[in-house]
Design a protein around this motif. Structure first.
Motif: not given
Length: 208
Positions: A85-90, A47-53
């Motif tokens: 890398h799976a849930v955020k753009s590079p 959740r923290g990774i996916s919701q972070s800017q």
């Protein structure tokens, strides 16, 4: 976090991140082990990774193998980097390290920066600049995607967007558009511009 990395977070990463303004507000630095949602640690991580800017990953070597002298890196960090890398753009994943040891093959080709953390003041400036550059890059990509999407929209869809932009918050507005013998009535959606287009098509009624 090992003590040296807790100090690095408190004295370098946190102040560097929170010195950056984005959309008129300072960024907030969060460590997953400081979260207390009541969910499992894995749930908090995802959740923290996916919701972070922006995700900042420090993959510095923590030790070396006695037999081969290969660098060991924190397995938890590498796991979290994989999720990022799976849930955020590079461009939204910033990787730093403090060593020049050989990286694993899968990570070696990913852009990263070697930072000298011996001077906290200099390191803070470097980290702040790295993150600022990535935010600017991300904003440019968003602008390009938006312009490309707007270029595909019909005049009726653009008219709807213009009327939505002029609608004061909390006020109702008739957004019905007549086109090609149909009355298009968009419905509320949380899916952005694509949702608006889909809603228009789904709610098209033939004008008798």
């Amino acid at each position: 976090f090992q003590p040296q990395y807790s100090d690095r977070f408190d004295n370098i990463f946190r102040p560097a991140i929170e010195s950056i303004m984005a959309k008129g507000k300072p960024l907030r630095a969060n460590r997953v082990d400081e979260r207390k949602s009541g969910d499992s640690i894995i749930t908090d991580i995802i959740r923290g990774i996916s919701q972070s800017q922006i995700v900042l990953a420090d993959i510095s070597a923590i030790t070396k193998a006695s037999s081969t002298s290969d660098a060991f890196r924190n397995g938890n960090v590498m796991y979290e980097l994989g999720i990022a890398h799976a849930v955020k753009s590079p461009e939204k994943v910033v990787i730093v390290r403090d060593d020049n040891e050989k990286l694993l093959f899968d990570v070696s080709s990913i852009p990263h920066s070697t930072v000298d953390f011996s001077s906290p003041e200099c390191a803070r400036k470097v980290i702040a600049q790295l993150i600022t550059d990535r935010i600017n890059e991300s904003n440019k990509i968003i602008d390009i995607k938006l312009l490309n999407f707007l270029a595909t929209m019909t005049p009726n869809e653009l008219e709807l967007l213009e009327r939505l932009a002029q609608c004061p918050p909390g006020k109702m507005m008739d957004l019905t558009v007549k086109a090609s013998g149909y009355r298009l009535t968009p419905q509320p959606t949380n899916s952005g511009l694509v949702g608006l287009r889909s809603a228009c098509i789904a709610q098209a009624h033939h004008i008798m």
